[in-house]
Motif scaffolding. Structure first.
Motif, PDB file in Angstrom:
ATOM      1  N   SER A  77       1.376  -0.997   0.390  1.00  0.00           N
ATOM      2  CA  SER A  77      -0.229  -0.157   0.220  1.00  0.00           C
ATOM      3  C   SER A  77       1.141   1.602  -0.244  1.00  0.00           C
ATOM      4  O   SER A  77       0.448   2.377   0.325  1.00  0.00           O
ATOM      5  N   ARG A  78       2.178   0.756  -0.057  1.00  0.00           N
ATOM      6  CA  ARG A  78       2.908   1.823  -0.401  1.00  0.00           C
ATOM      7  C   ARG A  78       2.806   3.489  -1.244  1.00  0.00           C
ATOM      8  O   ARG A  78       2.247   2.890  -2.051  1.00  0.00           O
ATOM      9  N   ARG A  79       2.647   4.202  -1.100  1.00  0.00           N
ATOM     10  CA  ARG A  79       2.842   5.206  -1.918  1.00  0.00           C
ATOM     11  C   ARG A  79       3.640   5.813  -3.258  1.00  0.00           C
ATOM     12  O   ARG A  79       4.691   5.656  -2.641  1.00  0.00           O
ATOM     13  N   GLU A  80       3.924   6.351  -4.285  1.00  0.00           N
ATOM     14  CA  GLU A  80       4.881   6.790  -5.561  1.00  0.00           C
ATOM     15  C   GLU A  80       5.338   7.452  -4.833  1.00  0.00           C
ATOM     16  O   GLU A  80       5.698   8.405  -4.261  1.00  0.00           O
ATOM     17  N   GLY A  81       6.903   6.823  -5.055  1.00  0.00           N
ATOM     18  CA  GLY A  81       7.882   7.674  -4.555  1.00  0.00           C
ATOM     19  C   GLY A  81       8.603   7.132  -3.280  1.00  0.00           C
ATOM     20  O   GLY A  81       9.333   7.356  -2.041  1.00  0.00           O
ATOM     21  N   GLU A  82       7.524   6.024  -2.083  1.00  0.00           N
ATOM     22  CA  GLU A  82       7.868   5.971  -0.970  1.00  0.00           C
ATOM     23  C   GLU A  82       8.308   4.425  -1.079  1.00  0.00           C
ATOM     24  O   GLU A  82       8.675   3.851  -1.818  1.00  0.00           O
ATOM     25  N   SER A  83       9.681   4.656  -0.525  1.00  0.00           N
ATOM     26  CA  SER A  83      10.570   2.996  -0.250  1.00  0.00           C
ATOM     27  C   SER A  83       8.996   2.091   0.266  1.00  0.00           C
ATOM     28  O   SER A  83       8.268   2.746   1.048  1.00  0.00           O
ATOM     29  N   ALA A  84      10.278   1.137   1.017  1.00  0.00           N
ATOM     30  CA  ALA A  84      10.108  -0.335   1.270  1.00  0.00           C
ATOM     31  C   ALA A  84       9.713   0.079   3.365  1.00  0.00           C
ATOM     32  O   ALA A  84       8.347  -0.369   3.967  1.00  0.00           O
ATOM     33  N   LEU A  85      10.897   1.206   3.249  1.00  0.00           N
ATOM     34  CA  LEU A  85      10.574   1.135   4.359  1.00  0.00           C
ATOM     35  C   LEU A  85       9.807   2.529   5.200  1.00  0.00           C
ATOM     36  O   LEU A  85       9.596   2.741   6.154  1.00  0.00           O
ATOM     37  N   ALA A  86       9.690   3.422   4.095  1.00  0.00           N
ATOM     38  CA  ALA A  86       8.820   4.922   4.342  1.00  0.00           C
ATOM     39  C   ALA A  86       7.790   4.513   4.630  1.00  0.00           C
ATOM     40  O   ALA A  86       7.029   4.960   5.381  1.00  0.00           O
ATOM     41  N   GLY A  87       7.523   3.374   3.389  1.00  0.00           N
ATOM     42  CA  GLY A  87       5.617   3.292   3.195  1.00  0.00           C
ATOM     43  C   GLY A  87       5.381   2.193   5.202  1.00  0.00           C
ATOM     44  O   GLY A  87       4.317   2.409   5.700  1.00  0.00           O
ATOM     45  N   LEU A  88       6.373   1.304   5.054  1.00  0.00           N
ATOM     46  CA  LEU A  88       5.630   0.905   6.400  1.00  0.00           C
ATOM     47  C   LEU A  88       5.766   1.907   7.522  1.00  0.00           C
ATOM     48  O   LEU A  88       5.492   1.216   8.637  1.00  0.00           O
ATOM     49  N   HIS A  89       6.805   2.545   7.901  1.00  0.00           N
ATOM     50  CA  HIS A  89       7.308   3.837   8.777  1.00  0.00           C
ATOM     51  C   HIS A  89       5.895   3.961   9.156  1.00  0.00           C
ATOM     52  O   HIS A  89       5.006   4.287  10.254  1.00  0.00           O
ATOM     53  N   ARG A  90       4.975   4.733   7.833  1.00  0.00           N
ATOM     54  CA  ARG A  90       3.983   5.900   7.614  1.00  0.00           C
ATOM     55  C   ARG A  90       2.764   5.025   8.123  1.00  0.00           C
ATOM     56  O   ARG A  90       2.398   5.089   9.056  1.00  0.00           O
ATOM     57  N   GLU A  91       2.934   3.423   7.826  1.00  0.00           N
ATOM     58  CA  GLU A  91       1.955   2.546   8.054  1.00  0.00           C
ATOM     59  C   GLU A  91       1.660   1.985   9.445  1.00  0.00           C
ATOM     60  O   GLU A  91       0.679   1.888  10.253  1.00  0.00           O
ATOM     61  N   TYR A  92       3.225   2.250  10.493  1.00  0.00           N
ATOM     62  CA  TYR A  92       2.850   1.204  11.405  1.00  0.00           C
ATOM     63  C   TYR A  92       2.292   2.718  12.016  1.00  0.00           C
ATOM     64  O   TYR A  92       2.040   2.820  13.312  1.00  0.00           O
TER      65      TYR A  92
END
Length: 211
Positions: A77-92
């Protein structure tokens, strides 16, 4: 009975079993309660319980099915331009804000029960491993990694370790009697600290590009 009514009945039965089991576990401890006692409390047959919950541990950890795929789902579900790390950080952080059980939120009695049970501790370790494996598979597929590549597995191990550390921190705080609001405040800062440690290695890994 229509398919919709059958599914509703199934969900109600499953919830009734889970609720009865949780009440008994909290009162007597996970290890002391038997499937037969849960069946009596839920007013169902023992076989009905094992049809819904093949393992006794999953009566207590009723989120097990969602838990296994939670990191892979967050990655997807990460957004365009988000890395795996950034996406998981935001979701957490979003999970912390809504006091999600998948992030370790629970009442103090439940947290103490889990932390005091070797059986549940072993099952939690297994579930953490399974969701790490699911994340590794998702990372490998999205990055078109060759079969047997170590990078997706290593990245998944690091990201899963961050989640596992924060999950158990939430359990510890709950067991101390902290409220969900207090736990969320503590975890928000801890999340930034823990995920920040992974930035030098994973900040640019598995960045979602435009479709």
């Amino acid at each position: 009975m229509t398919a919709g009514l059958r599914e509703l009945k199934r969900r109600q039965t499953r919830q009734a079993i889970s609720d009865a089991a949780t009440r008994l576990f909290l009162e007597y401890g996970f290890e002391a309660v038997t499937i037969a006692e849960i069946a009596i409390a839920a007013q169902v047959a023992k076989m009905t319980i094992t049809n819904y919950f093949p393992r006794k541990e999953d009566l207590a950890l009723d989120f097990h099915e969602t838990f296994r795929g939670s990191l892979a789902a967050a990655f997807g579900s990460r957004r365009e331009g988000e890395s795996a790390l950034a996406g998981l950080h935001r979701e957490y952080l979003a999970a912390v804000a809504r006091h999600d059980a998948l992030a370790g939120f629970c009442g103090p009695d439940f947290a103490r029960m889990v932390l005091g049970s070797p059986t549940l501790g072993a099952r939690l370790r297994e579930l953490h491993e399974q969701r790490e494996e699911a994340l590794a598979a998702a990372l490998a597929a999205e990055t078109a990694a060759p079969a047997g590549a170590l990078t997706p597995r290593a990245a998944a191990a690091l990201l899963a370790a961050a989640h596992r550390t924060l999950f158990h921190h939430a359990l510890d705080l709950a067991a101390e009697g902290r409220t969900n609001r207090q736990i969320a405040a503590t975890l928000s800062a801890a999340t930034d600290e823990v995920f920040g440690l992974l930035g030098p290695s994973l900040a640019d890994y598995a960045v979602r590009t435009a479709a």
